[in-house]
Structure formats: C-alpha cells, structure tokens
Design an enzyme around this catalytic site. Sequence first.
Site, PDB file in Angstrom:
ATOM      1  N   GLY A  54      27.726   8.768   5.474  1.00 55.77           N
ATOM      2  CA  GLY A  54      27.193   9.703   7.035  1.00 55.77           C
ATOM      3  C   GLY A  54      26.051   9.270   6.607  1.00 55.77           C
ATOM      4  N   ASP A 242      26.266   5.816  13.543  1.00 56.19           N
ATOM      5  CA  ASP A 242      25.502   5.521  11.942  1.00 56.19           C
ATOM      6  C   ASP A 242      24.272   3.892  12.815  1.00 56.19           C
ATOM      7  OD1 ASP A 242      28.270   6.016  11.601  1.00 56.19           O
ATOM      8  OD2 ASP A 242      27.159   6.023   9.611  1.00 56.19           O
ATOM      9  N   LYS A 253      31.622   5.472  12.715  1.00 57.06           N
ATOM     10  CA  LYS A 253      32.377   5.114  12.642  1.00 57.06           C
ATOM     11  C   LYS A 253      34.049   4.264  13.573  1.00 57.06           C
ATOM     12  CE  LYS A 253      33.538   5.854   8.862  1.00 57.06           C
ATOM     13  NZ  LYS A 253      33.328   4.756   7.913  1.00 57.06           N
TER      14      LYS A 253
HETATM   15  O1  MRU Z   1      31.345   5.881   6.094  1.00 61.06           O
HETATM   16  P1  MRU Z   1      30.720   6.920   6.450  1.00 61.06           P
HETATM   17  O2  MRU Z   1      32.159   8.252   6.093  1.00 61.06           O
HETATM   18  O3  MRU Z   1      29.388   6.855   6.067  1.00 61.06           O
HETATM   19  O4  MRU Z   1      30.383   6.700   8.569  1.00 61.06           O
HETATM   20  C1  MRU Z   1      29.979   7.693   8.846  1.00 61.06           C
HETATM   21  C2  MRU Z   1      30.360   8.214  10.237  1.00 61.06           C
HETATM   22  O5  MRU Z   1      30.190   7.081  10.517  1.00 61.06           O
HETATM   23  C3  MRU Z   1      29.697   9.012  10.584  1.00 61.06           C
HETATM   24  O6  MRU Z   1      30.420   9.891  12.141  1.00 61.06           O
HETATM   25  C4  MRU Z   1      27.832   8.945  11.249  1.00 61.06           C
HETATM   26  O7  MRU Z   1      27.370   8.382   9.913  1.00 61.06           O
HETATM   27  C5  MRU Z   1      27.320   9.851  11.581  1.00 61.06           C
HETATM   28  S1  MRU Z   1      26.870  11.565  10.449  1.00 61.06           S
HETATM   29  C6  MRU Z   1      25.525  12.390  11.292  1.00 61.06           C
END
Ligand code: MRU
Length: 364
Positions: A54, A242, A253
Amino acid sequence: MKVDGVPYRTIWLGQDGWSVEIIDQTRLPYHFETVRLASVDDAAHAISAMLVRGAPLIGATAAYGMALAMRAGASDATLQAAHDRLLATRPTAVNLRWALDTMAALLRPLNPDARVAAAYREAARICDEDAGICEAIGNNGLALITALHEKKNDRVNLLTHCNAGWLATVDWGTALAPIYKAHDAGIPVHVWVDETRPRNQGAALTAWELGRHGVPHTVIVDNAGGHLMQTGQVDMAITGTDRTSANGDVCNKIGTYLKALAAHDNGVPFYVALPSPTIDWTLPRGSDIPIEERGGDEVSLIAGRGPNGEVVRVQLTPDGSPLGNPAFDVTPARLVTGLVTERGICAASSDVLAGLFPELARAA
Ligand code: MRU
C-alpha cells in the site's frame, strides 16, 4: 484502528525504542503476527516481499528504514546507500520516493551525530501526518456517502478494489476511510470487495479489516463488478491509488481500469481517494508511470487455508504455460468522477489539482 478491541497502527516503534514493528500482511487473514525490523535490509525486505504494502505504508516503512540505516552508521555514504537500496524495492508507489527524498533532504545538511535522532523524529512525523491525512480523507469522503444515503434512503452499496484500507496506510486508509466514517456515523453501508487477483489483497486484507470493524461486506471475484453495476447494485465505486500524475490520471492495482470503464458505462460514480504525497507532480500524464511487473508465481500459484488449518499454495496453471503479471494499471482522468483528498474533493484535472495544492505543484 482496532484488532479485537486493541488499537493498532500498521507500523510503530518497538519497546526498545529503536527497532520497528509491523504487521506481517502476508500472514493475514489467517494469522495476525507482528515482525520486528532491526536494519535497513529488514525494511527493504518487508517492502519488496510485501509484508507491508500500500503506497502510504510503503513510504512510512521506508522512512523508518532510513532511521534504522542511520543508527548503523550515519555517514553520507550510508545515507545515500540506504536511500538507493530502499528506492529499488518497488517502482510504482510514488510515496516511496517522496518519503525517501523527504528524509534525505532533512538529514543531508545535518552533522552525522545529529542524524539518528532527527531520522527517528522525522519518520514518526511522516507516520503521524499520514494518519491525519487519511482521517481528513475519511471526513471529506463521508459527505459523498451521506449524500447517497439521503438520496436513496436505503443501504449504500460501495465497490472497492485491492486494499486501500488502514492496512495500506499508517491508520484509517484512503478509500476505506470514508466507509469507516460512514459506518461509525450510523449510515448503513455495504461494500463489494473485489478479490483482487493475483495476490488477493481484497479477499485477504480488505475483507479482514472491514470484518474486524463490523462493516457489512461481500467478497466477489474480480469479474463480477461490471454485472453488479449494470444491475444497479453499486451506488459508488471508490479505490486508492499508488501514483497519480499531475493531470489526474490514476495508477492503481491491476484491474482498477476495468472497474472505471464499467462504472463509466453504467453511470456509477467512480472516486479515487488519495493523500497528497501520492501525487507525482513531475509526471504530466499517467502513461509515464512505471508499472511493476511481478513474478509469474503470483499468477500460477494461489495461497489459502487447507483442511487442517495450515496455509498452502496450490498450482492453478499447466506446467510450462508462460505467465505475465503487471501489478498496476492506469485509469485515465476522464473516467474518474473525482479525487478525494485531505483538502477536499476535486475534479481529476491538472488545473484543479494544482489549485488545491498550489505549493506542491509549484515546488515540482
Ligand atoms: O501491490 P500493493 O498491495 O502495494 O497495491 C496497493 C494498491 O494498489 C492500493 O490500492 C494503493 O496502494 C492505494 S493504498 C492507500
């Protein structure tokens, strides 16, 4: 947020006053375990192996990683090496670079003797700031859910993708913060939780944290969202991001883009919740965002609880089938109804974003 009545953040200083504790998210939802980070290598491993994940939490962990590095030797060379080592852990979430640059800018001018204490102070400040920003996002996004409830006078159905809850941040979450606020305010909400293949952050993490907080939810396969929108079962979609480019294109994601397309086709509002450190003012458009390509084993293998309670990984694909695993995609700003930030809700466009955060846009 609370786990079985005990308040937790996702990252905190250990009882010894210098090591760092995290929740091992690879063990959820079956086991709630914490892990102690005692070196910059531990912090880098926690990020790249996704014990923490995240965008905001990646940034917070990197900040503490810098503090751990300074404790082991606060020279200019150590500082630069720690910055580079942590920056290489994951390419897409811009909060990582933001946190590392914030730490380095503070530490570089200081005498090495002063760097350790300053690094710990700044890492703690970054964590507190993230929690405050996310709570403000929650309060701002609450207005959207309140309006939907007033219009409908019935349960509000929300759809989210991946995990943008408190597990993805230091506390509160981004996309889930307005949902927690609405639930706590007594508004009847229900969340459709995309499982989010390949790592299933929705099924494992979002469902877990919503369940712990008592928020009604239903886990669905990633392909169900379009049907639910088409049949009037989704009042609003809300995700995290992200990295968001200066024009409001949103990288999140993998699979987020498909949900935004389905929302657009069905007139379902599609909001993205983001703290300002997730905006990359240096990138004019989302197509410039580096997309992390992860290992094929995340596609070919799936983990779950076996009949004896043990966590097992089983193979889904034929031996030898080639595997592709892009971890993120970009949703163009035109498909985003609005951005929910700590300063308010705004249109996903360069001018409006820069108007809301003039000092950040100018500094880039
Ligand atoms: O691969 P990850 O689990 O780190 O991806 C996280 C996401 O895509 C979340 O939706 C994104 O970081 C927003 S979190 C506040």
